[in-house]
Write a protein that holds these residues in place. Structure first.
Motif, PDB file in Angstrom:
ATOM      1  N   TYR A 151       0.812  -1.217   0.000  1.00 10.13           N
ATOM      2  CA  TYR A 151       0.000   0.000   0.000  1.00 10.13           C
ATOM      3  C   TYR A 151       0.848   1.270   0.000  1.00 10.13           C
ATOM      4  CZ  TYR A 151      -4.553  -2.238   0.558  1.00 10.13           C
ATOM      5  OH  TYR A 151      -5.701  -2.959   0.338  1.00 10.13           O
ATOM      6  N   TYR A 152       1.918   1.313   0.807  1.00 10.31           N
ATOM      7  CA  TYR A 152       2.710   2.554   0.826  1.00 10.31           C
ATOM      8  C   TYR A 152       3.751   2.598  -0.294  1.00 10.31           C
ATOM      9  CZ  TYR A 152       6.393   0.139   3.664  1.00 10.31           C
ATOM     10  OH  TYR A 152       7.368  -0.700   4.130  1.00 10.31           O
ATOM     11  N   GLY A 153       3.957   1.476  -0.980  1.00  4.14           N
ATOM     12  CA  GLY A 153       5.001   1.389  -1.993  1.00  4.14           C
ATOM     13  C   GLY A 153       4.918   2.407  -3.120  1.00  4.14           C
ATOM     14  N   PRO A 154       3.746   2.575  -3.766  1.00  4.02           N
ATOM     15  CA  PRO A 154       3.688   3.526  -4.884  1.00  4.02           C
ATOM     16  C   PRO A 154       4.091   4.952  -4.491  1.00  4.02           C
ATOM     17  CG  PRO A 154       1.795   2.076  -4.936  1.00  4.02           C
ATOM     18  CD  PRO A 154       2.502   1.805  -3.646  1.00  4.02           C
ATOM     19  N   GLU A 155       3.649   5.394  -3.312  1.00  2.60           N
ATOM     20  CA  GLU A 155       4.014   6.744  -2.873  1.00  2.60           C
ATOM     21  C   GLU A 155       5.493   6.811  -2.489  1.00  2.60           C
ATOM     22  OE1 GLU A 155       3.546  10.837  -1.728  1.00  2.60           O
ATOM     23  OE2 GLU A 155       2.628   9.473  -3.178  1.00  2.60           O
ATOM     24  N   LEU A 156       6.008   5.760  -1.901  1.00  2.00           N
ATOM     25  CA  LEU A 156       7.437   5.726  -1.583  1.00  2.00           C
ATOM     26  C   LEU A 156       8.265   5.780  -2.861  1.00  2.00           C
ATOM     27  CD1 LEU A 156       9.701   5.409   0.507  1.00  2.00           C
ATOM     28  CD2 LEU A 156       9.416   2.919   0.315  1.00  2.00           C
ATOM     29  N   LYS A 157       7.847   5.047  -3.860  1.00  3.31           N
ATOM     30  CA  LYS A 157       8.540   5.064  -5.152  1.00  3.31           C
ATOM     31  C   LYS A 157       8.546   6.475  -5.732  1.00  3.31           C
ATOM     32  CE  LYS A 157       8.449   2.874  -9.740  1.00  3.31           C
ATOM     33  NZ  LYS A 157       7.772   1.841 -10.572  1.00  3.31           N
ATOM     34  N   ARG A 158       7.417   7.172  -5.643  1.00  3.41           N
ATOM     35  CA  ARG A 158       7.335   8.544  -6.169  1.00  3.41           C
ATOM     36  C   ARG A 158       8.254   9.475  -5.398  1.00  3.41           C
ATOM     37  NH1 ARG A 158       5.196  13.374  -5.405  1.00  3.41           N
ATOM     38  NH2 ARG A 158       4.437  12.847  -3.322  1.00  3.41           N
ATOM     39  N   LEU A 159       8.287   9.341  -4.079  1.00  4.82           N
ATOM     40  CA  LEU A 159       9.089  10.236  -3.256  1.00  4.82           C
ATOM     41  C   LEU A 159      10.588  10.019  -3.457  1.00  4.82           C
ATOM     42  CD1 LEU A 159       7.033  10.060   0.055  1.00  4.82           C
ATOM     43  CD2 LEU A 159       7.200  12.005  -1.495  1.00  4.82           C
ATOM     44  N   GLY A 185      14.324   9.924  -8.747  1.00  2.00           N
ATOM     45  CA  GLY A 185      15.402  10.871  -8.994  1.00  2.00           C
ATOM     46  C   GLY A 185      16.602  10.653  -8.099  1.00  2.00           C
ATOM     47  N   ARG A 186      16.405   9.889  -7.016  1.00  2.54           N
ATOM     48  CA  ARG A 186      17.513   9.586  -6.109  1.00  2.54           C
ATOM     49  C   ARG A 186      17.748   8.087  -5.974  1.00  2.54           C
ATOM     50  NH1 ARG A 186      14.497  13.413  -4.217  1.00  2.54           N
ATOM     51  NH2 ARG A 186      13.348  12.141  -2.742  1.00  2.54           N
ATOM     52  N   PHE A 187      16.671   7.311  -6.110  1.00  4.90           N
ATOM     53  CA  PHE A 187      16.773   5.863  -6.004  1.00  4.90           C
ATOM     54  C   PHE A 187      15.980   5.207  -7.126  1.00  4.90           C
ATOM     55  CE2 PHE A 187      17.650   7.163  -1.677  1.00  4.90           C
ATOM     56  CZ  PHE A 187      18.584   6.248  -1.223  1.00  4.90           C
ATOM     57  N   ILE A 188      16.500   4.105  -7.632  1.00  2.40           N
ATOM     58  CA  ILE A 188      15.744   3.240  -8.536  1.00  2.40           C
ATOM     59  C   ILE A 188      15.003   2.245  -7.658  1.00  2.40           C
ATOM     60  CG2 ILE A 188      15.884   1.547 -10.400  1.00  2.40           C
ATOM     61  CD1 ILE A 188      18.530   2.924 -11.215  1.00  2.40           C
ATOM     62  N   TYR A 189      13.692   2.265  -7.733  1.00  2.00           N
ATOM     63  CA  TYR A 189      12.849   1.516  -6.811  1.00  2.00           C
ATOM     64  C   TYR A 189      12.480   0.152  -7.378  1.00  2.00           C
ATOM     65  CZ  TYR A 189       8.792   0.532  -3.801  1.00  2.00           C
ATOM     66  OH  TYR A 189       7.890  -0.030  -2.919  1.00  2.00           O
TER      67      TYR A 189
END
Length: 207
Positions: free
Chosen positions: A28-36, A39-43
């Motif tokens: 559930y929190y993954g998509p928003e974490l990926k967005r945040l 540009g700094r991490f490849i998720y």
């Protein structure tokens, strides 16, 4: 030779990779974490892009209990710089036969898996298991029970093991417990608003 401008040097650095291995809370929190982190991490995550199906069960995307995670990592270590790992909610599933993974076995699974990750040169970050509201969970879920006292006990055991191996811990339990308003969408999973706040907290801790 003139020094390379700082902005150019930064642009040449390859982005770090982050990989998530966790239960349905992380789905559930993954998509928003990926967005945040963009540009700094490849998720990446276990089973990214696969239909999660029944979120109460281990699957190609759901990390499941500590034994499932141990077997997964023994057979497949992701190519990543940073591994965000959590397990616990599936371990504490309780029926008349007892908990799905009893506490000594939980400790054993974590203690055996952490060195495997670190030996591969992967930076591990442990994410604590989120709170359970006993009455709500056990009213809405009739196939098994969960108890917050078990969450606290298993989190404490995990913290002890992570401290032994100098693995940083993100206290998602306390953060989530401190949020006001309705938390849950069902028996144990959180609303979109709560999941977004969890992602923001984790991203901040990673930074």
């Amino acid at each position: 030779m003139p020094a390379m401008p700082e902005s150019s040097a930064t642009e040449c650095r390859p982005m770090r990779r982050v990989f998530v291995l966790g239960d349905s809370i992380s789905i559930y929190y993954g998509p928003e974490l990926k967005r945040l982190l963009a540009g700094r991490f490849i998720y990446g995550r276990k089973g990214e892009g696969i239909d999660p199906g029944d979120l109460n069960k281990t699957s190609l995307i759901n990390g499941g209990d500590s034994g499932d995670c141990r077997r997964y990592l023994e057979n497949f270590l992701p190519r990543t710089d940073l591994l965000l790992w959590n397990c616990g909610l599936h371990d504490i599933k309780t029926t008349d036969a007892g908990r799905q993974v009893e506490l000594p076995r939980y400790r054993e699974n974590l203690a055996a898996t952490v060195p495997l990750i670190l030996a591969a040169g992967i930076q591990l970050v442990w994410i604590e298991t989120t709170p359970v509201e006993d009455a709500r969970h056990n009213r809405l879920c009739t196939t098994f029970r969960r108890f917050n006292a078990d969450v606290l006990e298993y989190n404490a055991a995990a913290r002890e093991i992570m401290r032994r191996f100098a693995v940083p811990v993100i206290d998602l339990y306390t953060f989530t417990s401190s949020l006001g308003g309705p938390l849950y969408r069902d028996h144990v999973h959180f609303t979109d608003q709560v999941a977004a706040k969890q992602a923001g907290f984790i991203a901040g801790q990673i930074e």
